[in-house]
Design a protein around this motif. Structure first.
Motif, mmCIF file in Angstrom:
data_model
loop_
_atom_site.group_PDB
_atom_site.id
_atom_site.type_symbol
_atom_site.label_atom_id
_atom_site.label_comp_id
_atom_site.label_asym_id
_atom_site.label_seq_id
_atom_site.Cartn_x
_atom_site.Cartn_y
_atom_site.Cartn_z
ATOM 1 N N VAL A 36 0.838 -1.184 0.000
ATOM 2 C CA VAL A 36 0.000 0.000 0.000
ATOM 3 C C VAL A 36 0.878 1.241 0.000
ATOM 4 N N VAL A 37 0.529 2.193 -0.854
ATOM 5 C CA VAL A 37 1.187 3.499 -0.884
ATOM 6 C C VAL A 37 0.150 4.530 -0.447
ATOM 7 N N ILE A 38 0.437 5.231 0.642
ATOM 8 C CA ILE A 38 -0.447 6.302 1.097
ATOM 9 C C ILE A 38 0.282 7.621 0.882
ATOM 10 N N GLU A 39 -0.302 8.424 0.012
ATOM 11 C CA GLU A 39 0.289 9.707 -0.384
ATOM 12 C C GLU A 39 -0.406 10.836 0.370
ATOM 13 N N LEU A 40 0.379 11.635 1.067
ATOM 14 C CA LEU A 40 -0.163 12.769 1.815
ATOM 15 C C LEU A 40 0.092 14.041 1.018
ATOM 16 N N PHE A 41 -0.953 14.808 0.795
ATOM 17 C CA PHE A 41 -0.847 16.007 -0.030
ATOM 18 C C PHE A 41 -1.116 17.252 0.803
ATOM 19 N N PRO A 42 -0.354 18.330 0.548
ATOM 20 C CA PRO A 42 -0.653 19.600 1.222
ATOM 21 C C PRO A 42 -1.993 20.131 0.713
ATOM 22 N N PRO A 43 -2.539 21.150 1.349
ATOM 23 C CA PRO A 43 -3.803 21.725 0.866
ATOM 24 C C PRO A 43 -3.652 22.162 -0.585
ATOM 25 N N LEU A 44 -4.629 21.827 -1.391
ATOM 26 C CA LEU A 44 -4.569 22.148 -2.811
ATOM 27 C C LEU A 44 -5.488 23.312 -3.159
ATOM 28 N N PRO A 45 -5.001 24.234 -4.003
ATOM 29 C CA PRO A 45 -5.923 25.251 -4.525
ATOM 30 C C PRO A 45 -6.957 24.545 -5.411
ATOM 31 N N HIS A 46 -8.103 25.135 -5.574
ATOM 32 C CA HIS A 46 -9.178 24.514 -6.345
ATOM 33 C C HIS A 46 -8.718 24.074 -7.736
ATOM 34 N N SER A 47 -7.819 24.828 -8.360
ATOM 35 C CA SER A 47 -7.355 24.518 -9.718
ATOM 36 C C SER A 47 -6.460 23.276 -9.770
ATOM 37 N N SER A 48 -6.010 22.759 -8.619
ATOM 38 C CA SER A 48 -5.094 21.616 -8.607
ATOM 39 C C SER A 48 -5.690 20.357 -7.988
ATOM 40 N N THR A 49 -6.986 20.335 -7.777
ATOM 41 C CA THR A 49 -7.588 19.177 -7.114
ATOM 42 C C THR A 49 -7.475 17.908 -7.939
ATOM 43 N N MET A 50 -7.189 18.008 -9.238
ATOM 44 C CA MET A 50 -7.035 16.811 -10.068
ATOM 45 C C MET A 50 -5.775 16.018 -9.702
ATOM 46 N N LEU A 51 -4.860 16.613 -8.925
ATOM 47 C CA LEU A 51 -3.627 15.931 -8.541
ATOM 48 C C LEU A 51 -3.844 14.882 -7.471
ATOM 49 N N CYS A 52 -4.929 15.001 -6.737
ATOM 50 C CA CYS A 52 -5.159 14.065 -5.639
ATOM 51 C C CYS A 52 -6.644 14.002 -5.331
ATOM 52 N N THR A 53 -7.268 12.906 -5.725
ATOM 53 C CA THR A 53 -8.659 12.663 -5.384
ATOM 54 C C THR A 53 -8.658 11.688 -4.223
ATOM 55 N N GLY A 54 -9.315 12.047 -3.145
ATOM 56 C CA GLY A 54 -9.328 11.189 -1.973
ATOM 57 C C GLY A 54 -9.927 9.822 -2.256
ATOM 58 N N GLY A 55 -9.438 8.821 -1.567
ATOM 59 C CA GLY A 55 -9.986 7.473 -1.697
ATOM 60 C C GLY A 55 -8.958 6.478 -2.195
ATOM 61 N N TRP A 56 -9.372 5.221 -2.206
ATOM 62 C CA TRP A 56 -8.488 4.130 -2.626
ATOM 63 C C TRP A 56 -8.533 3.923 -4.127
ATOM 64 N N ASP A 57 -7.366 3.869 -4.741
ATOM 65 C CA ASP A 57 -7.204 3.533 -6.163
ATOM 66 C C ASP A 57 -8.041 4.424 -7.078
ATOM 67 N N THR A 58 -8.127 5.707 -6.736
ATOM 68 C CA THR A 58 -8.904 6.655 -7.543
ATOM 69 C C THR A 58 -8.014 7.604 -8.345
ATOM 70 N N ASN A 59 -6.704 7.421 -8.294
ATOM 71 C CA ASN A 59 -5.772 8.347 -8.942
ATOM 72 C C ASN A 59 -4.858 7.630 -9.935
ATOM 73 N N SER A 60 -5.424 6.795 -10.777
ATOM 74 C CA SER A 60 -4.579 5.981 -11.659
ATOM 75 C C SER A 60 -3.855 6.786 -12.734
ATOM 76 N N TYR A 61 -4.221 8.064 -12.924
ATOM 77 C CA TYR A 61 -3.542 8.894 -13.923
ATOM 78 C C TYR A 61 -2.644 9.956 -13.304
ATOM 79 N N THR A 62 -2.429 9.886 -11.998
ATOM 80 C CA THR A 62 -1.492 10.796 -11.353
ATOM 81 C C THR A 62 -0.137 10.106 -11.249
ATOM 82 N N VAL A 63 0.887 10.844 -10.895
ATOM 83 C CA VAL A 63 2.243 10.297 -10.860
ATOM 84 C C VAL A 63 2.335 9.059 -9.980
ATOM 85 N N TYR A 64 1.999 9.189 -8.710
ATOM 86 C CA TYR A 64 2.202 8.079 -7.772
ATOM 87 C C TYR A 64 1.044 7.097 -7.769
ATOM 88 N N GLY A 65 -0.153 7.555 -8.088
ATOM 89 C CA GLY A 65 -1.279 6.635 -8.239
ATOM 90 C C GLY A 65 -1.076 5.724 -9.437
#
Length: 103
Positions: A36-65
């Motif tokens: 399991v990889v748990i990625e912790l993200f700093p607060p994101l401005p509204h324009s950057s929310t695509m970088l980290c969507t909360g939940g399990w296996d929901t970020n398959s197109y981000t760098v670490y997901g």
């Protein structure tokens, strides 16, 4: 004593969990056999929310997901709550990360 990067990589097959803030150290998760990889993200401005969507296996197109998916790992991204005292113009690497692990 701290391990050098090669030693860190060689220990990863014995690990099954990596937790860290957004950054290159999360790539070591690709060397786990399964885990399991748990990625912790700093607060994101509204324009950057695509970088980290909360939940399990929901970020398959981000760098670490995406890396976790390609290497057979589970991935969760937790975004820090935004606190008014942080300000949005502060460099994101300097922001504290406060997450709710019960989400």
């Amino acid at each position: 004593a701290a391990l050098n990067p090669v030693s860190q990589m060689l220990t990863m097959p014995r690990m099954d969990l990596i937790i860290g803030s957004y950054g290159a150290a999360l790539t070591f998760g690709a060397f786990m056999h399964s885990g399991v990889v748990i990625e912790l993200f700093p607060p994101l401005p509204h324009s950057s929310t695509m970088l980290c969507t909360g939940g399990w296996d929901t970020n398959s197109y981000t760098v670490y997901g995406g890396l976790a998916k390609q290497s057979g790992q589970r991935h969760a991204c937790l975004v820090s709550d935004h606190h008014p005292d942080m300000g949005e113009l502060r460099p994101w690497r300097d922001m504290p990360i406060r997450v709710n692990i019960l989400q």
